[in-house]
Scaffold this motif. Structure first.
Motif, PDB file in Angstrom:
ATOM      1  N   ASP A   6       1.097 -31.386  62.516  1.00  0.00           N
ATOM      2  CA  ASP A   6       1.782 -31.711  61.264  1.00  0.00           C
ATOM      3  C   ASP A   6       2.821 -32.807  61.462  1.00  0.00           C
ATOM      4  O   ASP A   6       3.165 -33.510  60.513  1.00  0.00           O
ATOM      5  N   ALA A   8       2.733 -35.281  64.044  1.00  0.00           N
ATOM      6  CA  ALA A   8       2.185 -36.527  64.585  1.00  0.00           C
ATOM      7  C   ALA A   8       1.380 -37.273  63.528  1.00  0.00           C
ATOM      8  O   ALA A   8       0.743 -36.663  62.668  1.00  0.00           O
ATOM      9  N   ARG A   9       1.451 -38.568  63.606  1.00  0.00           N
ATOM     10  CA  ARG A   9       0.618 -39.395  62.731  1.00  0.00           C
ATOM     11  C   ARG A   9      -0.830 -39.364  63.200  1.00  0.00           C
ATOM     12  O   ARG A   9      -1.771 -39.392  62.419  1.00  0.00           O
ATOM     13  N   LEU A  10      -1.014 -39.322  64.530  1.00  0.00           N
ATOM     14  CA  LEU A  10      -2.347 -39.331  65.110  1.00  0.00           C
ATOM     15  C   LEU A  10      -2.331 -38.563  66.420  1.00  0.00           C
ATOM     16  O   LEU A  10      -1.429 -38.744  67.241  1.00  0.00           O
ATOM     17  N   MET A  26       0.753 -39.961  68.564  1.00  0.00           N
ATOM     18  CA  MET A  26       1.548 -41.046  67.988  1.00  0.00           C
ATOM     19  C   MET A  26       2.315 -40.550  66.772  1.00  0.00           C
ATOM     20  O   MET A  26       1.814 -39.710  66.017  1.00  0.00           O
ATOM     21  N   PHE A  27       3.508 -41.109  66.583  1.00  0.00           N
ATOM     22  CA  PHE A  27       4.407 -40.637  65.528  1.00  0.00           C
ATOM     23  C   PHE A  27       4.777 -41.768  64.588  1.00  0.00           C
ATOM     24  O   PHE A  27       4.881 -42.924  64.990  1.00  0.00           O
ATOM     25  N   GLU A  28       5.036 -41.411  63.340  1.00  0.00           N
ATOM     26  CA  GLU A  28       5.401 -42.379  62.297  1.00  0.00           C
ATOM     27  C   GLU A  28       6.840 -42.870  62.449  1.00  0.00           C
ATOM     28  O   GLU A  28       7.132 -44.035  62.215  1.00  0.00           O
ATOM     29  N   THR A  29       7.756 -41.965  62.836  1.00  0.00           N
ATOM     30  CA  THR A  29       9.173 -42.330  62.886  1.00  0.00           C
ATOM     31  C   THR A  29       9.773 -42.037  64.260  1.00  0.00           C
ATOM     32  O   THR A  29       9.292 -41.167  64.994  1.00  0.00           O
ATOM     33  N   VAL A  32      11.089 -38.231  64.503  1.00  0.00           N
ATOM     34  CA  VAL A  32      10.088 -37.203  64.823  1.00  0.00           C
ATOM     35  C   VAL A  32       9.646 -37.334  66.277  1.00  0.00           C
ATOM     36  O   VAL A  32       9.524 -36.347  66.998  1.00  0.00           O
ATOM     37  N   TYR A  33       9.415 -38.562  66.723  1.00  0.00           N
ATOM     38  CA  TYR A  33       9.041 -38.795  68.121  1.00  0.00           C
ATOM     39  C   TYR A  33      10.100 -38.222  69.067  1.00  0.00           C
ATOM     40  O   TYR A  33       9.778 -37.486  69.999  1.00  0.00           O
ATOM     41  N   ARG A  67       6.437 -45.185  70.048  1.00  0.00           N
ATOM     42  CA  ARG A  67       6.585 -43.825  69.491  1.00  0.00           C
ATOM     43  C   ARG A  67       5.323 -43.009  69.800  1.00  0.00           C
ATOM     44  O   ARG A  67       4.716 -42.411  68.920  1.00  0.00           O
ATOM     45  N   ALA A  68       4.956 -42.991  71.074  1.00  0.00           N
ATOM     46  CA  ALA A  68       3.709 -42.351  71.478  1.00  0.00           C
ATOM     47  C   ALA A  68       3.866 -41.637  72.809  1.00  0.00           C
ATOM     48  O   ALA A  68       4.662 -42.033  73.653  1.00  0.00           O
TER      49      ALA A  68
END
Length: 103
Positions: A6, A8-10, A26-29, A32-33, A67-68
């Motif tokens: 929920d 992670a972006r990917l 990978m994360f959007e922000t 969150v990362y 952010r990964a």
């Protein structure tokens, strides 16, 4: 608690050659990362435990600029061999999706 899937972006897995699987989270922000990295739920040791591989076989990177989180392990069977159950390595990320990250 939220699940990594929920947050992670990917989340993906794929081949990195016939002998290695690689995983990307990978994360959007940045927030969150950083939250996921600071939680220490996903580490070299925890990944080794989840995937039942020796910790010394896990290559683990937190890449701040992207952010990964990137992780690589030896494939359990050589790509395309009789024992290979996932020739593209694209179905191995499932356990990561369900990891619970504390608030």
């Amino acid at each position: 608690m939220a699940k990594l899937g929920d947050l992670a972006r990917l989340i993906r897995s794929k081949n990195a050659g016939p002998f290695t699987l690689t995983f990307d989270v990978m994360f959007e922000t940045d927030d969150v990362y950083r939250k996921v990295c600071a939680s220490k739920v996903l580490t070299k040791a925890s990944f080794a435990s989840i995937y039942r591989v020796p910790e010394e076989d896990v290559t683990f990177f937190e890449h701040d600029a992207a952010r990964a989180i990137k992780i690589s392990i030896p494939r359990p069977a050589i790509q395309g061999s009789r024992d290979c159950g996932d020739i593209y390595g694209g179905q191995q990320h499932g356990p990561l999706v369900e990891l619970e990250i504390p608030d």
